[in-house]
Design a protein around this motif. Structure first.
Motif, PDB file in Angstrom:
ATOM      1  N   VAL B 291       0.724  -1.118  -0.116  1.00 29.96           N
ATOM      2  CA  VAL B 291      -0.045  -0.013  -0.108  1.00 29.96           C
ATOM      3  C   VAL B 291       0.855   1.303  -0.145  1.00 29.96           C
ATOM      4  O   VAL B 291       1.795   1.413   0.807  1.00 29.96           O
ATOM      5  N   ALA B 292       0.557   2.229  -0.817  1.00 26.80           N
ATOM      6  CA  ALA B 292       1.530   3.321  -1.204  1.00 26.80           C
ATOM      7  C   ALA B 292       1.435   4.494   0.138  1.00 26.80           C
ATOM      8  O   ALA B 292       0.418   5.000   0.284  1.00 26.80           O
ATOM      9  N   PRO B 293       2.469   4.617   0.607  1.00 28.94           N
ATOM     10  CA  PRO B 293       2.602   5.995   1.646  1.00 28.94           C
ATOM     11  C   PRO B 293       2.672   7.170   0.977  1.00 28.94           C
ATOM     12  O   PRO B 293       3.753   7.561   0.604  1.00 28.94           O
ATOM     13  N   ALA B 294       1.379   7.471   0.390  1.00 31.78           N
ATOM     14  CA  ALA B 294       1.293   8.564  -0.758  1.00 31.78           C
ATOM     15  C   ALA B 294       2.028   9.790  -0.152  1.00 31.78           C
ATOM     16  O   ALA B 294       2.650  10.840  -0.819  1.00 31.78           O
ATOM     17  N   ARG B 295       1.639  10.139   1.110  1.00 31.07           N
ATOM     18  CA  ARG B 295       2.283  11.139   1.773  1.00 31.07           C
ATOM     19  C   ARG B 295       3.663  11.592   1.561  1.00 31.07           C
ATOM     20  O   ARG B 295       4.058  12.551   1.630  1.00 31.07           O
ATOM     21  N   ALA B 296       4.516  10.453   1.527  1.00 31.55           N
ATOM     22  CA  ALA B 296       5.991  10.488   1.437  1.00 31.55           C
ATOM     23  C   ALA B 296       6.497  10.940   0.098  1.00 31.55           C
ATOM     24  O   ALA B 296       7.299  11.536  -0.014  1.00 31.55           O
ATOM     25  N   TYR B 297       5.462  11.057  -0.879  1.00 27.40           N
ATOM     26  CA  TYR B 297       5.822  11.184  -2.267  1.00 27.40           C
ATOM     27  C   TYR B 297       5.423  12.415  -2.779  1.00 27.40           C
ATOM     28  O   TYR B 297       5.908  13.169  -3.817  1.00 27.40           O
ATOM     29  N   ILE B 298       4.457  13.098  -2.075  1.00 27.52           N
ATOM     30  CA  ILE B 298       3.619  14.332  -2.647  1.00 27.52           C
ATOM     31  C   ILE B 298       4.605  15.472  -2.730  1.00 27.52           C
ATOM     32  O   ILE B 298       4.733  16.374  -3.811  1.00 27.52           O
ATOM     33  N   ASP B 299       5.573  15.563  -1.865  1.00 34.69           N
ATOM     34  CA  ASP B 299       6.505  16.840  -1.869  1.00 34.69           C
ATOM     35  C   ASP B 299       7.390  16.706  -3.186  1.00 34.69           C
ATOM     36  O   ASP B 299       7.598  17.717  -3.987  1.00 34.69           O
ATOM     37  N   GLU B 300       7.714  15.516  -3.626  1.00 32.53           N
ATOM     38  CA  GLU B 300       8.546  15.344  -4.972  1.00 32.53           C
ATOM     39  C   GLU B 300       7.883  15.603  -5.854  1.00 32.53           C
ATOM     40  O   GLU B 300       8.320  16.145  -6.979  1.00 32.53           O
ATOM     41  N   LEU B 301       6.528  15.100  -6.147  1.00 27.24           N
ATOM     42  CA  LEU B 301       5.757  14.828  -7.324  1.00 27.24           C
ATOM     43  C   LEU B 301       4.799  16.060  -7.625  1.00 27.24           C
ATOM     44  O   LEU B 301       4.700  16.734  -8.832  1.00 27.24           O
ATOM     45  N   LEU B 302       4.580  17.005  -6.623  1.00 31.60           N
ATOM     46  CA  LEU B 302       3.829  18.176  -6.640  1.00 31.60           C
ATOM     47  C   LEU B 302       4.533  19.303  -7.661  1.00 31.60           C
ATOM     48  O   LEU B 302       3.798  19.639  -8.556  1.00 31.60           O
ATOM     49  N   PRO B 303       5.785  19.518  -7.624  1.00 26.04           N
ATOM     50  CA  PRO B 303       6.207  20.509  -8.476  1.00 26.04           C
ATOM     51  C   PRO B 303       5.746  20.113 -10.005  1.00 26.04           C
ATOM     52  O   PRO B 303       5.576  20.837 -10.973  1.00 26.04           O
ATOM     53  N   ASP B 304       6.089  18.762 -10.291  1.00 26.43           N
ATOM     54  CA  ASP B 304       5.886  18.231 -11.641  1.00 26.43           C
ATOM     55  C   ASP B 304       4.608  18.375 -11.995  1.00 26.43           C
ATOM     56  O   ASP B 304       4.114  18.501 -13.309  1.00 26.43           O
ATOM     57  N   VAL B 305       3.453  18.120 -11.118  1.00 30.30           N
ATOM     58  CA  VAL B 305       1.957  18.396 -11.481  1.00 30.30           C
ATOM     59  C   VAL B 305       1.816  19.771 -11.491  1.00 30.30           C
ATOM     60  O   VAL B 305       1.039  19.967 -12.359  1.00 30.30           O
ATOM     61  N   LEU B 306       2.210  20.636 -10.915  1.00 25.14           N
ATOM     62  CA  LEU B 306       2.016  22.146 -10.895  1.00 25.14           C
ATOM     63  C   LEU B 306       2.424  22.769 -12.310  1.00 25.14           C
ATOM     64  O   LEU B 306       1.590  23.602 -12.746  1.00 25.14           O
TER      65      LEU B 306
END
Lengths: 344, 344
Positions: B291-306
């Motif tokens: 099960v993915a610990p989504a919280r751990a990845y958000i900081d890294e992925l957010l800029p690419d989404v924004l």
């Protein structure tokens, strides 16, 4: 020449076999100086169907090069060499990635016309890729430890490496056989500060403590799991090194692994299915390991063995000549010997 | 307020529930702006036993903070925030290690008195650890992609990361659902140059090709394995991203993984035993994921989404209001919708 032959469960004999000769230009002929019996040989010793002709056996040896095929580079007659427990070309993509056990032109000892290691001499296929030259004049006292680089110490090391052991990981080692003790030594060498050894043979776990184990848990099954949890605040350990191969040991491994942790198994699995469903999915458990590509690790481990920083050869607690190899098998099967060294 | 309730298999309704209020000083109250239906909700939708009262459901949402407990720092009323699909304190040892799904003080949405995400508002426990503040005034067109950071894109990313995907690894993705497509996008983002997508819904695999898949294999089972092997010179791929959760998908994964390779599974396993014995031990196969610990990845992925470098929100192909959530479930269960966005 004389070599060890297995005729079936509980029936190992030493008999005459054809002298090995160079068959391929990539072959070498090695006179065996030290060999040994592996825990995995005992699976055959325990269950092999009877065969009238006897099959060769043994996959750990070091020796002196007697002859070389015309295409073997980097080795000379008279070199003291170590053979990892599979032979491999050293040049294919798998070998370059460090997975010599999947070499595209490699194979196993004692199979398909290739000699076993428990004999007087061995024809070594793909010699340039397979054999590792040892410093000439290596101290005879070091030979036992050097021989462990053929399989058992590299297997313990593979277990610790694939489990991600380092200074930050807590570790449980399951099994106090020669592989388990090697795994303790490897985990300690990689920096682990907390190493719980699960085993119930005091002479073996005592050696484990000398190798670096910080705790010993003699209980098995649910009771053993409970004990490891008590020692780790209820969490279990980051890394679990499963060095047995039985289903019960793997069940214990899942019981003592911390959430997010890794189980590495190097005991040849005596099961086909693994209980690894939703609960361990929720805990993000990884199951890794496998047959150790010993060749990939020898260059890294050899210096530590040569200067005595690690002494993996201490797992040998009995030495036999070639004639007494059948006694050696019996002793290991009866657990009166931990691991048997052979001086042919 | 109104929220989605599940009364049993195939029976999802929208009804009145108590308005959420701050209960703990660490809570926040969030007015939901976007939510969605997850493939994992469909397991419940397919098999949940009937219940007279209806249970809350939904674990993916973003919204605006309406109220805050006295101990919540770093957040303010009016902030646009994203909730990962488990809540967590962000400070325990597991959270610090990036395994927020095993947080010592965390838990799941829609369980044990905590609201589900498919409703008008949510009481968020451990708000400071759980919620991620999004840039105020985020383009509404970005909301769908931002919402995928709650679960589905992070799950695909977790799958790729735990499988060790990088520029040197060949990749097979099993499953053309929203998680599988997210895994394709994540693998591409991590540098993979060869991504084989196994799926048989052309509209979905077409999006997979746009996300970075280089090959599509529509065949399933042994035929699908054969096809992937053909595409990879007989070897299979280094990484296999299993995004389904059914036993057949996992069997396929073992069939297409290269020796020394890693299978990562993020589809919730609908099986308890895994065929993973001696043959795959000899090939040094690793089984990981969870099960993915989504919280751990958000900081890294957010800029690419924004900045639009990745557009994971393209997996949403239908949008419903809260009243039409039952239609959304039906559409996903019937596979007429890939993933349903909810605007409450």
């Amino acid at each position: 020449m004389r070599a060890t032959l297995i005729y079936g469960a509980g029936d190992v004999r030493v008999g005459e076999v054809p002298d090995p000769v160079i068959k391929q230009p990539t072959d070498a002929l090695v006179r065996v100086v030290r060999a040994c019996v592996c825990g995995s040989d005992l699976w055959q010793y325990g269950s092999k169907p009877a065969t009238p002709h006897g099959d060769r056996i043994g996959h750990e040896f070091l020796g002196v090069i007697e002859d070389l095929g015309s295409e073997v580079s980097g080795l000379s007659r008279g070199d003291l060499v170590l053979a990892p427990f599979v032979w491999s070309d050293g040049t294919c993509d798998f070998c370059r990635e460090g997975l010599h056990t999947s070499c595209r032109h490699g194979g196993s000892w004692a199979r398909d016309g290739v000699d076993g290691g428990q004999g007087e001499a061995v024809r070594v296929p793909q010699a340039a890729g397979t054999l590792v030259k040892l410093p000439v004049g290596a101290d005879p006292a070091l030979l036992a430890s050097l021989l462990t680089l053929s399989d058992v110490f590299c297997t313990g090391h593979h277990c610790a490496v694939t489990a991600g052991v380092d200074a930050r990981t807590t570790v449980t080692v399951i099994g106090d056989g020669a592989v388990g003790l090697s795994a303790v030594l490897a985990a300690k060498r990689l920096g682990a500060e907390r190493i719980i050894l699960m085993g119930r043979h005091k002479d073996r776990t005592d050696l484990g403590l000398e190798f670096g184990a910080t705790d010993v848990v003699a209980e098995r099954g649910a009771e053993g799991v409970e004990k490891v949890k008590e020692l780790t605040g209820g969490d279990g350990t980051h890394a679990v090194l499963e060095c047995v191969g039985l289903e019960q040991a793997l069940t214990t491994a899942f019981g003592v692994v911390r959430a997010g942790g890794t189980i590495s198994r190097v005991g040849a699995p005596q099961y086909s299915k693994v209980s690894f469903g939703f609960p361990d999915f929720l805990r993000n458990i990884t199951l890794t390991g496998g047959v150790a590509p010993a060749r990939a690790y020898i260059d890294e481990l050899l210096p530590d063995v040569l200067d005595g920083r690690v002494q993996p050869g201490r797992v040998f607690d009995r030495t036999v000549g070639l004639d007494d190899v059948p006694d050696g098998y019996r002793a290991m099967a009866d657990r009166t010997a931990l691991k048997v060294l052979i001086e042919p």
